[in-house]
Design an enzyme around this catalytic site. Structure first.
Site, PDB file in Angstrom:
ATOM      1  N   ASP A  51       0.836  -1.209   0.000  1.00 53.54           N
ATOM      2  CA  ASP A  51      -0.010   0.006  -0.061  1.00 53.54           C
ATOM      3  C   ASP A  51       0.896   1.246   0.012  1.00 53.54           C
ATOM      4  O   ASP A  51       0.399   2.116  -0.004  1.00 53.54           O
ATOM      5  CB  ASP A  51      -1.094   0.127   1.078  1.00 53.54           C
ATOM      6  N   SER A  52       2.178   1.208   0.147  1.00 52.23           N
ATOM      7  CA  SER A  52       3.256   2.141  -0.208  1.00 52.23           C
ATOM      8  C   SER A  52       2.866   2.877  -1.486  1.00 52.23           C
ATOM      9  O   SER A  52       3.211   3.910  -1.998  1.00 52.23           O
ATOM     10  CB  SER A  52       4.412   1.815  -0.143  1.00 52.23           C
ATOM     11  N   ASP A  90      -1.086  -6.394  -0.491  1.00 51.17           N
ATOM     12  CA  ASP A  90      -1.389  -5.832   0.767  1.00 51.17           C
ATOM     13  C   ASP A  90      -2.674  -5.194   0.968  1.00 51.17           C
ATOM     14  O   ASP A  90      -3.465  -4.635   0.043  1.00 51.17           O
ATOM     15  CB  ASP A  90      -0.355  -4.502   0.877  1.00 51.17           C
ATOM     16  N   LYS A 119      -1.049  -9.464   2.970  1.00 51.53           N
ATOM     17  CA  LYS A 119      -0.582  -9.032   4.084  1.00 51.53           C
ATOM     18  C   LYS A 119      -1.320  -7.970   4.944  1.00 51.53           C
ATOM     19  O   LYS A 119      -1.973  -7.264   4.061  1.00 51.53           O
ATOM     20  CB  LYS A 119       1.005  -8.082   3.676  1.00 51.53           C
ATOM     21  N   GLU A 121      -1.532  -5.348   8.726  1.00 56.00           N
ATOM     22  CA  GLU A 121      -0.596  -4.809   9.712  1.00 56.00           C
ATOM     23  C   GLU A 121      -1.181  -5.017  11.214  1.00 56.00           C
ATOM     24  O   GLU A 121      -2.456  -5.095  11.219  1.00 56.00           O
ATOM     25  CB  GLU A 121      -0.476  -3.360   9.482  1.00 56.00           C
ATOM     26  N   GLU A 188       8.925  -3.681  10.353  1.00 56.07           N
ATOM     27  CA  GLU A 188       9.526  -2.432   9.762  1.00 56.07           C
ATOM     28  C   GLU A 188      10.105  -1.633  10.987  1.00 56.07           C
ATOM     29  O   GLU A 188       9.309  -1.233  12.126  1.00 56.07           O
ATOM     30  CB  GLU A 188       8.457  -1.981   9.280  1.00 56.07           C
TER      31      GLU A 188
END
Ligand code: KIV
Length: 289
Positions: A51-52, A90, A119, A121, A188
């Site tokens: 999602d960057s 993501d 993925k 978070e 991270e």
């Protein structure tokens, strides 16, 4: 003679089985077909459609702006290149926070777009979401430490785990994610001692970004690694190319050549045979009189 075997795409169980095999895993982000071809051509193990995307491709200031549909659009572009690397999609902010049903549907949207794993978070708080996705047979990668989808809650893009209580929470979260069935965990922006503790505590690979060497693999964002993104330079980024500078220089030269009449040359131009050129000239003369 036997036909040559096509390389088999990397799977989530392949990645899981690499824990402790001594060769660090390599993951890089990619968001479209050209970047996926470059990453896969370089032989990475995993392509993360992160999602960057929001920040390095779409120009937002944080990752909170992208939706599941945005992510699926980019996962599909990567998947069309049929990479050998495992495609990890993501899950964006709010796609796995509302209900089990929405979580599963959003994960399935990324899989239908071409991801072979997703993925998300967060740690113990997200175990319900992890379990719901795993129950639909979709492999899940965890993400702990600096979790950019929580920037407003954690107060910005800051190293996590410098205080003992936060470090302990990261280890406990990692153990919970691994026990729940995540096949790998991204760490991270955590101190290397914390990354080592997590790596030793879990039986699945840890993939670091700003987490030092004591992890089972490394991930970098494509645009950081290649010097396409140069507005911020986190300490953990190593630039292997200066593609923004190279591209700016190339386009500057193109602009100069156009403005000075040096582009295009005769070799870069389509021509007709002389007799056709002559007839075209006569036609021009006839129509202008
Ligand atoms: O979105 C992303 O690029 C990521 C990496 C930083 C791991 O989550």
């Amino acid at each position: 003679m036997a036909a040559p075997q096509a390389a088999r795409p990397v799977t989530a169980p392949d990645v899981r089985a690499r824990k402790g095999d001594g060769t660090p895993l390599v993951m890089v982000t990619a968001y479209d077909a050209p970047s996926a071809r470059v990453a896969d051509g370089a032989g990475v193990d995993m392509i993360l459609v992160g999602d960057s995307l929001a920040m390095v491709v779409l120009g937002y200031d944080d990752t909170l702006q992208v939706t599941t549909d945005d992510m699926a659009h980019h996962v599909a572009a990567v998947a069309r290149t049929r990479p050998n690397a495992l495609i990890v999609g993501d899950l964006p902010w709010l796609s796995y926070h509302v209900s089990r049903e929405e979580t599963v549907r959003n994960a399935a949207t990324l899989v239908r777009a071409g991801a072979a794993a997703v993925k998300l978070e967060g740690g113990r708080k997200r175990l319900d979401a992890v379990q719901a996705i795993l129950d639909t047979e979709i492999p899940v990668m965890g993400h702990l430490g600096l979790t950019p989808q929580s920037i407003h809650a954690i107060g910005g893009f800051k190293v996590q785990g410098k205080q003992l209580d936060v470090a302990r929470a990261i280890v406990d979260d990692a153990v919970a994610l691994a026990e729940a069935g995540c096949f790998a965990i991204v760490l991270e922006c955590v101190p290397d001692a914390v990354a080592r503790l997590v790596t030793d505590a879990v039986d699945v690979p840890t993939i670091g970004i700003g987490a030092g060497r004591h992890v089972d693999g490394q991930v970098l964002v494509y645009h950081d690694l290649l010097g396409l993104e140069d507005r911020v330079a986190p300490k953990f980024v190593r630039r292997y190319a200066e593609q923004k500078a190279d591209a700016t220089e190339a386009i500057t030269r193109f602009a100069e050549d156009v403005r000075e009449g040096r582009f295009p040359s005769s070799d870069e131009t389509y021509h007709v045979a002389d007799d056709v050129a002559e007839a075209i000239g006569l036609y021009g003369a006839a129509t202008s009189s």
